[in-house]
Design a protein around this motif. Structure first.
Motif, PDB file in Angstrom:
ATOM      1  N   LYS A 119      25.224  33.191  40.878  1.00  8.09           N
ATOM      2  CA  LYS A 119      25.633  34.086  40.064  1.00  8.09           C
ATOM      3  C   LYS A 119      27.094  33.745  39.935  1.00  8.09           C
ATOM      4  O   LYS A 119      27.964  33.912  41.055  1.00  8.09           O
ATOM      5  CB  LYS A 119      25.535  35.594  40.437  1.00  8.09           C
ATOM      6  CG  LYS A 119      23.913  35.804  40.007  1.00  8.09           C
ATOM      7  CD  LYS A 119      23.653  37.234  40.282  1.00  8.09           C
ATOM      8  CE  LYS A 119      22.226  37.561  40.138  1.00  8.09           C
ATOM      9  NZ  LYS A 119      21.860  39.026  40.608  1.00  8.09           N
ATOM     10  N   LEU A 120      27.829  33.441  38.873  1.00 18.47           N
ATOM     11  CA  LEU A 120      29.045  33.230  38.693  1.00 18.47           C
ATOM     12  C   LEU A 120      29.951  34.182  37.819  1.00 18.47           C
ATOM     13  O   LEU A 120      29.482  34.403  36.526  1.00 18.47           O
ATOM     14  CB  LEU A 120      29.295  31.727  37.939  1.00 18.47           C
ATOM     15  CG  LEU A 120      28.498  30.543  38.715  1.00 18.47           C
ATOM     16  CD1 LEU A 120      28.690  29.304  38.025  1.00 18.47           C
ATOM     17  CD2 LEU A 120      28.840  30.557  40.141  1.00 18.47           C
ATOM     18  N   LEU A 121      31.064  34.484  38.427  1.00 10.99           N
ATOM     19  CA  LEU A 121      32.076  35.410  37.447  1.00 10.99           C
ATOM     20  C   LEU A 121      32.606  34.436  36.455  1.00 10.99           C
ATOM     21  O   LEU A 121      33.442  33.670  36.756  1.00 10.99           O
ATOM     22  CB  LEU A 121      32.892  36.278  38.375  1.00 10.99           C
ATOM     23  CG  LEU A 121      33.824  37.120  37.830  1.00 10.99           C
ATOM     24  CD1 LEU A 121      33.486  38.299  37.093  1.00 10.99           C
ATOM     25  CD2 LEU A 121      34.978  37.586  38.705  1.00 10.99           C
ATOM     26  N   ILE A 122      32.737  35.173  35.223  1.00 12.41           N
ATOM     27  CA  ILE A 122      33.354  34.350  34.188  1.00 12.41           C
ATOM     28  C   ILE A 122      34.547  35.412  33.861  1.00 12.41           C
ATOM     29  O   ILE A 122      34.414  36.441  33.376  1.00 12.41           O
ATOM     30  CB  ILE A 122      32.546  34.234  32.895  1.00 12.41           C
ATOM     31  CG1 ILE A 122      31.178  33.549  33.357  1.00 12.41           C
ATOM     32  CG2 ILE A 122      33.297  33.314  31.713  1.00 12.41           C
ATOM     33  CD1 ILE A 122      31.435  32.332  33.883  1.00 12.41           C
ATOM     34  N   ILE A 123      36.027  34.917  34.026  1.00 10.33           N
ATOM     35  CA  ILE A 123      36.883  35.525  33.922  1.00 10.33           C
ATOM     36  C   ILE A 123      37.814  34.634  33.007  1.00 10.33           C
ATOM     37  O   ILE A 123      37.916  33.555  33.426  1.00 10.33           O
ATOM     38  CB  ILE A 123      37.670  36.485  34.784  1.00 10.33           C
ATOM     39  CG1 ILE A 123      38.045  35.443  35.928  1.00 10.33           C
ATOM     40  CG2 ILE A 123      36.736  37.622  35.270  1.00 10.33           C
ATOM     41  CD1 ILE A 123      38.771  36.097  37.151  1.00 10.33           C
ATOM     42  N   HIS A 124      39.196  35.215  32.417  1.00  6.45           N
ATOM     43  CA  HIS A 124      40.267  34.300  31.845  1.00  6.45           C
ATOM     44  C   HIS A 124      40.868  33.749  33.137  1.00  6.45           C
ATOM     45  O   HIS A 124      41.186  32.499  33.239  1.00  6.45           O
ATOM     46  CB  HIS A 124      41.034  34.820  30.817  1.00  6.45           C
ATOM     47  CG  HIS A 124      42.129  33.971  30.373  1.00  6.45           C
ATOM     48  ND1 HIS A 124      41.759  32.804  29.803  1.00  6.45           N
ATOM     49  CD2 HIS A 124      43.497  34.032  30.535  1.00  6.45           C
ATOM     50  CE1 HIS A 124      42.950  32.207  29.529  1.00  6.45           C
ATOM     51  NE2 HIS A 124      44.187  32.928  29.786  1.00  6.45           N
ATOM     52  N   GLY A 125      41.290  34.534  33.811  1.00  7.34           N
ATOM     53  CA  GLY A 125      41.991  34.266  34.934  1.00  7.34           C
ATOM     54  C   GLY A 125      43.411  34.917  34.965  1.00  7.34           C
ATOM     55  O   GLY A 125      44.110  34.968  36.113  1.00  7.34           O
ATOM     56  N   ASP A 126      44.124  35.711  33.850  1.00  7.80           N
ATOM     57  CA  ASP A 126      45.282  36.465  33.976  1.00  7.80           C
ATOM     58  C   ASP A 126      45.323  37.512  34.846  1.00  7.80           C
ATOM     59  O   ASP A 126      46.163  38.048  35.097  1.00  7.80           O
ATOM     60  CB  ASP A 126      45.919  36.550  32.511  1.00  7.80           C
ATOM     61  CG  ASP A 126      44.736  37.567  31.790  1.00  7.80           C
ATOM     62  OD1 ASP A 126      45.155  38.922  31.539  1.00  7.80           O
ATOM     63  OD2 ASP A 126      43.566  37.230  31.369  1.00  7.80           O
ATOM     64  N   GLU A 127      44.038  37.997  35.021  1.00  2.35           N
ATOM     65  CA  GLU A 127      43.935  39.243  36.008  1.00  2.35           C
ATOM     66  C   GLU A 127      44.412  38.766  37.436  1.00  2.35           C
ATOM     67  O   GLU A 127      44.671  39.806  38.218  1.00  2.35           O
ATOM     68  CB  GLU A 127      42.402  39.500  36.220  1.00  2.35           C
ATOM     69  CG  GLU A 127      41.557  39.911  34.861  1.00  2.35           C
ATOM     70  CD  GLU A 127      41.179  38.731  34.156  1.00  2.35           C
ATOM     71  OE1 GLU A 127      40.303  38.981  33.232  1.00  2.35           O
ATOM     72  OE2 GLU A 127      41.468  37.509  34.289  1.00  2.35           O
ATOM     73  N   LEU A 128      44.751  37.615  37.967  1.00  5.30           N
ATOM     74  CA  LEU A 128      45.129  37.302  38.929  1.00  5.30           C
ATOM     75  C   LEU A 128      46.503  36.968  39.055  1.00  5.30           C
ATOM     76  O   LEU A 128      47.183  36.593  40.151  1.00  5.30           O
ATOM     77  CB  LEU A 128      44.333  35.921  39.429  1.00  5.30           C
ATOM     78  CG  LEU A 128      42.942  36.022  39.545  1.00  5.30           C
ATOM     79  CD1 LEU A 128      42.255  34.632  39.618  1.00  5.30           C
ATOM     80  CD2 LEU A 128      42.335  36.924  40.594  1.00  5.30           C
ATOM     81  N   ASP A 129      47.297  37.190  38.047  1.00  8.38           N
ATOM     82  CA  ASP A 129      48.910  36.817  38.154  1.00  8.38           C
ATOM     83  C   ASP A 129      49.479  37.598  38.977  1.00  8.38           C
ATOM     84  O   ASP A 129      50.437  37.411  39.489  1.00  8.38           O
ATOM     85  CB  ASP A 129      49.302  37.159  36.782  1.00  8.38           C
ATOM     86  CG  ASP A 129      49.080  36.083  35.427  1.00  8.38           C
ATOM     87  OD1 ASP A 129      48.656  35.001  35.887  1.00  8.38           O
ATOM     88  OD2 ASP A 129      49.331  36.160  34.206  1.00  8.38           O
ATOM     89  N   SER A 130      49.092  38.723  39.282  1.00  8.11           N
ATOM     90  CA  SER A 130      49.888  39.680  40.315  1.00  8.11           C
ATOM     91  C   SER A 130      49.781  39.024  41.782  1.00  8.11           C
ATOM     92  O   SER A 130      50.702  39.224  42.623  1.00  8.11           O
ATOM     93  CB  SER A 130      49.332  41.062  40.519  1.00  8.11           C
ATOM     94  OG  SER A 130      47.922  41.100  40.752  1.00  8.11           O
TER      95      SER A 130
END
Length: 267
Positions: A119-130
């Motif tokens: 099971k793989l989480l699909i996100i863009h990645g800007d959620e991790l900018d902080s």
């Protein structure tokens, strides 16, 4: 020019992101070459598909960008399931999460199950900018420097084309050799892995940082599908559940070199 490119690319799942339609450095021609050959069950659009930020500053929308949208809509209607996870450059579309437009599903994030049940989480990645901590001024300088880097990238390839050479990502070359950029990429990757671990998932697939990579750490799979600005990359899952990064620009360049060799032999 492209006689050596594969006639078809048949696979189970494909992830692409950071196309940046509406931005002058978008490699829409390369993307169309790829999409015209693609046959898959599910296509994930992992954010920054339309660059609303760039369009708000200066309107740029050539016919090739229309063709990309048209192709994606046609694929969603007739060929495969298309799932769109908006990013920070097309953040406006996040308000439509849970809706379907022209057969394209919009999701804030998504969990994909591979053939081998990971099971793989699909996100863009800007959620991790902080997590990759930069002050506002450093962020501004970084954006300006990146625009200049793409300017150099564009002119490098204009000159290369003039002398018969294929596309080469000058931006990608520098990114992996500048110490601070390399450290920021590693920090981002670790943050993505930690997020998947906290959600008790087997891995994560994202985009955002324009650096394609697949690696495993602490039993968690990290995948980044790259971009269609610098390196023209995608991630594909085959029917055994194996994931791999492909650099389409390198595929095209190899084909051009083969054709050029044939011309030289004939001559």
């Amino acid at each position: 020019m492209t006689s050596q490119l594969p006639e078809k690319i048949v696979t189970r799942t494909v992830w692409i992101s950071d196309i940046h339609l509406g931005y002058k450095d978008c490699k829409a021609e390369y993307l169309l070459q790829f999409l015209d050959r693609l046959e898959c069950e599910t296509l994930f659009l992992v954010g920054d598909i339309i660059d609303v930020w760039s369009l708000s500053r200066r309107f740029y929308w050539p016919e090739q960008h229309n063709k990309v949208i048209s192709k994606l809509m046609t694929m969603a209607k007739h060929q495969c399931r298309v799932i769109y996870v908006p990013g920070n450059h097309d953040i406006n579309f996040r308000e439509f999460s849970g809706h379907i437009f022209g057969n394209i599903e919009v999701h804030r994030s998504y969990i994909h199950e591979t053939v081998d049940k990971r099971k793989l989480l699909i996100i863009h990645g800007d959620e991790l900018d902080s997590v990759v901590r930069f002050s506002r001024i450093n962020k501004y300088i970084g954006d300006s420097a990146y625009d200049f880097l793409l300017f150099l990238n564009r002119w490098t390839n204009i000159i290369r084309k003039k002398f018969g050479y294929g596309y080469w990502s000058f931006a990608k070359y520098l990114k992996v050799r500048i110490k601070k950029a390399k450290k920021a990429i590693e920090t981002f990757e670790d943050a993505a892995i930690d997020l998947a671990k906290k959600q008790q998932l087997d891995g994560v697939i994202c985009g955002h940082i324009h650096h394609a990579n697949i690696k495993e750490k602490d039993g968690i799979l990290y995948c980044n599908d790259g971009d269609w600005i610098e390196s023209c990359t995608f991630i594909a899952e085959d029917y055994h559940g194996t994931l791999a990064v492909t650099h389409w620009s390198e595929t095209v360049q190899t084909a051009q070199m083969i054709d050029l060799a044939k011309i030289k032999r004939v001559a």
